[in-house]
Design a protein around this motif. Structure first.
Motif, PDB file in Angstrom:
ATOM      1  N   PHE A 184      18.766  86.713  69.532  1.00  0.00           N
ATOM      2  CA  PHE A 184      19.566  87.827  69.028  1.00  0.00           C
ATOM      3  C   PHE A 184      20.460  87.305  67.903  1.00  0.00           C
ATOM      4  O   PHE A 184      21.384  86.530  68.157  1.00  0.00           O
ATOM      5  N   PRO A 185      20.237  87.729  66.647  1.00  0.00           N
ATOM      6  CA  PRO A 185      21.007  87.225  65.509  1.00  0.00           C
ATOM      7  C   PRO A 185      22.123  88.183  65.101  1.00  0.00           C
ATOM      8  O   PRO A 185      21.973  88.971  64.170  1.00  0.00           O
TER       9      PRO A 185
ATOM     10  N   GLN B 174       6.653  84.477  65.095  1.00  0.00           N
ATOM     11  CA  GLN B 174       7.851  85.236  65.429  1.00  0.00           C
ATOM     12  C   GLN B 174       7.731  86.648  64.873  1.00  0.00           C
ATOM     13  O   GLN B 174       7.090  86.871  63.861  1.00  0.00           O
ATOM     14  N   ARG B 175       8.391  87.584  65.568  1.00  0.00           N
ATOM     15  CA  ARG B 175       8.464  88.962  65.094  1.00  0.00           C
ATOM     16  C   ARG B 175       9.676  89.618  65.741  1.00  0.00           C
ATOM     17  O   ARG B 175      10.219  89.098  66.723  1.00  0.00           O
ATOM     18  N   ILE B 176      10.114  90.754  65.191  1.00  0.00           N
ATOM     19  CA  ILE B 176      11.272  91.470  65.715  1.00  0.00           C
ATOM     20  C   ILE B 176      10.804  92.608  66.616  1.00  0.00           C
ATOM     21  O   ILE B 176       9.946  93.399  66.222  1.00  0.00           O
ATOM     22  N   VAL B 177      11.345  92.675  67.823  1.00  0.00           N
ATOM     23  CA  VAL B 177      11.113  93.810  68.713  1.00  0.00           C
ATOM     24  C   VAL B 177      12.472  94.250  69.255  1.00  0.00           C
ATOM     25  O   VAL B 177      13.480  93.570  69.054  1.00  0.00           O
ATOM     26  N   LEU B 178      12.492  95.373  69.955  1.00  0.00           N
ATOM     27  CA  LEU B 178      13.747  95.896  70.489  1.00  0.00           C
ATOM     28  C   LEU B 178      13.829  95.665  72.000  1.00  0.00           C
ATOM     29  O   LEU B 178      12.879  95.935  72.728  1.00  0.00           O
ATOM     30  N   LEU B 179      14.967  95.160  72.430  1.00  0.00           N
ATOM     31  CA  LEU B 179      15.243  95.023  73.861  1.00  0.00           C
ATOM     32  C   LEU B 179      15.434  96.416  74.449  1.00  0.00           C
ATOM     33  O   LEU B 179      16.198  97.223  73.926  1.00  0.00           O
ATOM     34  N   LYS B 180      14.749  96.700  75.552  1.00  0.00           N
ATOM     35  CA  LYS B 180      14.838  98.026  76.158  1.00  0.00           C
ATOM     36  C   LYS B 180      15.549  98.042  77.505  1.00  0.00           C
ATOM     37  O   LYS B 180      15.956  99.103  77.979  1.00  0.00           O
ATOM     38  N   HIS B 181      15.698  96.884  78.116  1.00  0.00           N
ATOM     39  CA  HIS B 181      16.398  96.830  79.408  1.00  0.00           C
ATOM     40  C   HIS B 181      16.620  95.365  79.744  1.00  0.00           C
ATOM     41  O   HIS B 181      15.851  94.491  79.331  1.00  0.00           O
TER      42      HIS B 181
ATOM     43  N   THR C 298      14.364  88.533  67.956  1.00  0.00           N
ATOM     44  CA  THR C 298      13.177  87.806  67.541  1.00  0.00           C
ATOM     45  C   THR C 298      12.436  87.333  68.783  1.00  0.00           C
ATOM     46  O   THR C 298      13.042  86.753  69.679  1.00  0.00           O
ATOM     47  N   VAL C 299      11.141  87.615  68.822  1.00  0.00           N
ATOM     48  CA  VAL C 299      10.296  87.170  69.935  1.00  0.00           C
ATOM     49  C   VAL C 299       9.335  86.115  69.395  1.00  0.00           C
ATOM     50  O   VAL C 299       8.575  86.381  68.461  1.00  0.00           O
TER      51      VAL C 299
END
Length: 211
Positions: free
Chosen positions: A96-97, A59-66, A47-48
């Motif tokens: 991170f949930p 808030q929204r969900i994005v993906l960690l890339k590095h 969640t960002v």
């Protein structure tokens, strides 16, 4: 069943001060690997949270890339709502949930734009359909119907059918420079374990927080 009746016990074990490293990234790396090994759905999803100019959080969900000692990286449309928020207020929160393994990680920091070289390198690694989708979607703008988006995607897919997809000028990414990282481990009887790492003058301090 009433919503207030929904609960479960956390029984997977605790987190003790003596088990903590001096810095948080090695523990985050260990927990992320364990989340992946546990076959969690989207273990890199986070969640960002950003704040608009009126102080309204989003808030929204994005993906960690590095991630590394320099920060946590994600990519987005630079015209998106989150990007507009960050242009006015670079303060950001990541979460991170990892519920199935009874863990959470919360990060606070400052977001800074990635270099064009970093963005180009990652964009080139994406599947072609994802590259085209970046062109097709003007993120966070209003759409009259889904068909408009699908039509634009199909049009661009034909346009780029026989060649490389160039990097859009409106697409980029951010590195979150970390100020704090909190690790949460579920505990029995709601006696959860929480440890907060804070960065002060390039040194990490760690404190236990009450659940």
């Amino acid at each position: 069943m009433e919503l207030s009746d929904i609960r479960r016990e956390y029984t997977r074990g605790g987190l003790r001060r003596n088990d903590l490293p001096d810095e948080p990234l090695s523990l985050f790396d260990k927990w992320l690997k364990q989340a992946i090994e546990a076959n969690l759905t989207d273990p890199t999803a986070m969640t960002v949270a950003t704040v608009d100019e009126d102080g309204q959080p989003y808030q929204r969900i994005v993906l960690l890339k590095h991630f590394d000692k320099d920060g946590f990286v994600f990519y987005t449309n630079l015209g998106s709502r989150k990007a507009l928020h960050l242009s006015n207020n670079a303060k950001i929160s990541l979460h991170f949930p990892w519920h199935p393994i009874e863990r959470q990680v919360h990060i606070t920091g400052q977001a800074e734009k990635l270099s064009k070289l970093e963005v180009m390198k990652y964009f080139a690694s994406r599947p072609k359909e994802s590259q085209i989708a970046a062109w097709a979607s003007k993120q966070s703008s209003r759409l009259s119907a889904r068909g408009v988006l699908e039509g634009k995607f199909f049009e661009l897919k034909q346009k780029f059918a026989n060649g490389e997809v160039p990097l859009p000028t409106f697409w980029g990414g951010y590195r979150v420079r970390v100020n704090s990282i909190e690790f949460w481990q579920g505990g029995e009887n709601r006696l959860h374990d929480r440890f907060l790492y804070s960065l002060e003058d390039d040194n990490w301090s760690v404190e236990r927080l009450a659940p």
